[in-house]
Design an enzyme around this catalytic site. Sequence first.
Site, PDB file in Angstrom:
ATOM      1  N   GLY A   1     -13.388  37.074 -16.627  1.00  0.00           N
ATOM      2  CA  GLY A   1     -12.284  37.326 -17.559  1.00  0.00           C
ATOM      3  C   GLY A   1     -12.290  36.474 -18.811  1.00  0.00           C
TER       4      GLY A   1
ATOM      5  CG  ASN B   1      -9.208  43.999 -11.854  1.00  0.00           C
ATOM      6  OD1 ASN B   1      -8.090  44.469 -12.041  1.00  0.00           O
ATOM      7  ND2 ASN B   1      -9.425  42.707 -11.638  1.00  0.00           N
TER       8      ASN B   1
ATOM      9  CD  GLU C   1      -8.129  37.506 -14.316  1.00  0.00           C
ATOM     10  OE1 GLU C   1      -7.539  38.572 -14.096  1.00  0.00           O
ATOM     11  OE2 GLU C   1      -9.150  37.420 -15.048  1.00  0.00           O
TER      12      GLU C   1
ATOM     13  CE  LYS D   1      -9.844  41.194 -14.865  1.00  0.00           C
ATOM     14  NZ  LYS D   1     -10.515  39.968 -15.243  1.00  0.00           N
TER      15      LYS D   1
ATOM     16  CG  HIS E   1      -9.013  38.826  -9.432  1.00  0.00           C
ATOM     17  ND1 HIS E   1      -8.803  37.973 -10.489  1.00  0.00           N
ATOM     18  CD2 HIS E   1     -10.007  39.672  -9.808  1.00  0.00           C
ATOM     19  CE1 HIS E   1      -9.631  38.299 -11.472  1.00  0.00           C
ATOM     20  NE2 HIS E   1     -10.376  39.323 -11.077  1.00  0.00           N
TER      21      HIS E   1
ATOM     22  CD  GLU F   1     -14.593  39.282  -9.619  1.00  0.00           C
ATOM     23  OE1 GLU F   1     -14.993  40.258 -10.242  1.00  0.00           O
ATOM     24  OE2 GLU F   1     -13.462  38.818  -9.749  1.00  0.00           O
TER      25      GLU F   1
ATOM     26  CB  SER G   1     -19.097  37.833 -18.089  1.00  0.00           C
ATOM     27  OG  SER G   1     -17.954  37.055 -18.235  1.00  0.00           O
TER      28      SER G   1
HETATM   29  P1  PGA Z   1     -14.637  40.751 -16.273  1.00  0.00           P
HETATM   30  O1  PGA Z   1     -13.627  40.763 -15.045  1.00  0.00           O
HETATM   31  O2  PGA Z   1     -15.683  41.786 -15.999  1.00  0.00           O
HETATM   32  O3  PGA Z   1     -13.785  41.095 -17.470  1.00  0.00           O
HETATM   33  O4  PGA Z   1     -15.187  39.361 -16.354  1.00  0.00           O
HETATM   34  C1  PGA Z   1     -14.103  40.818 -13.727  1.00  0.00           C
HETATM   35  C2  PGA Z   1     -12.920  40.685 -12.794  1.00  0.00           C
HETATM   36  O5  PGA Z   1     -11.992  39.947 -13.108  1.00  0.00           O
HETATM   37  O6  PGA Z   1     -12.876  41.293 -11.705  1.00  0.00           O
END
Ligand code: PGA
Length: 256
Positions: A176, A9, A102, A11, A100, A170, A218
Amino acid sequence: MSKKIIIGNWKMNPSSQREAKDLFKSTLKAIPNKLKATVVICPPFVYLEPLLNLLKAKSKKQKAVLGAQNVSFEEKGAFTGEISMEMLKDIGVKYVIVGHSEIRAGGESNLDINKKIKMALSFGITPVLCVGELERDENHEYLSFVRKQIEECLAGVIKSSISKIIIAYEPVWAVGKGSIREASPEEFHEMRIFIKKVLSDKFGAKMVEKVKILYGGSLHIDDISEFLKEDAGGFLVGRYSLDAKKFSEIIKKCEA
Ligand code: PGA
């Protein structure tokens, strides 16, 4: 072991089409040949078509497919700024991330996500449903929270369609920028069993046997084997998907 799926992803990265193409090319180069796993790259909308064209031009045997990071639940019409499922289908997108954290943070509801999932299924695009609690509490309220997400997001989905859906666990606290830490493989283990139970209650154990539960948030490369031991169906990767070398290490560990 079943076939793993690794989803990158990107983003809102990178900032130019040139960089997106370079990252995509180096990612494809770093992916091993004769891959068993499925690799899905989800770039920003504006890069989907250029990258799809690159993929077509590059090789007969494609090492990756493209997915979208979001989609509208509306079919078409006066919805400024939105992208429809039909548009994604038309250019050759195979997967779409829905729910997601976010995007949920901007007000997306389980009902909105439910409509997106049904729309994706009707177009033959695989929805990757993200679920996860905001925080962990000693009373295990987070389990009810995730149960509600699953039940509401999958309301009205017919039994035979559940195998066409991928679930990504997640936990919001691990994802993130605001991440506190990665979930432990043990925490994933508990949640994977819980998610399978919720799905089995709704769709029947037989129907959910093959449903993949991915981990995302992460992710540390060193922990991958532990997650795989806990039967992770693969990974939804944010930051490391922007680094072709690290992303390919994740893929290689899933292949091992
Ligand atoms: P990250 O993002 O690995 O940077 O924590 C995972 C995601 O948002 O799908």
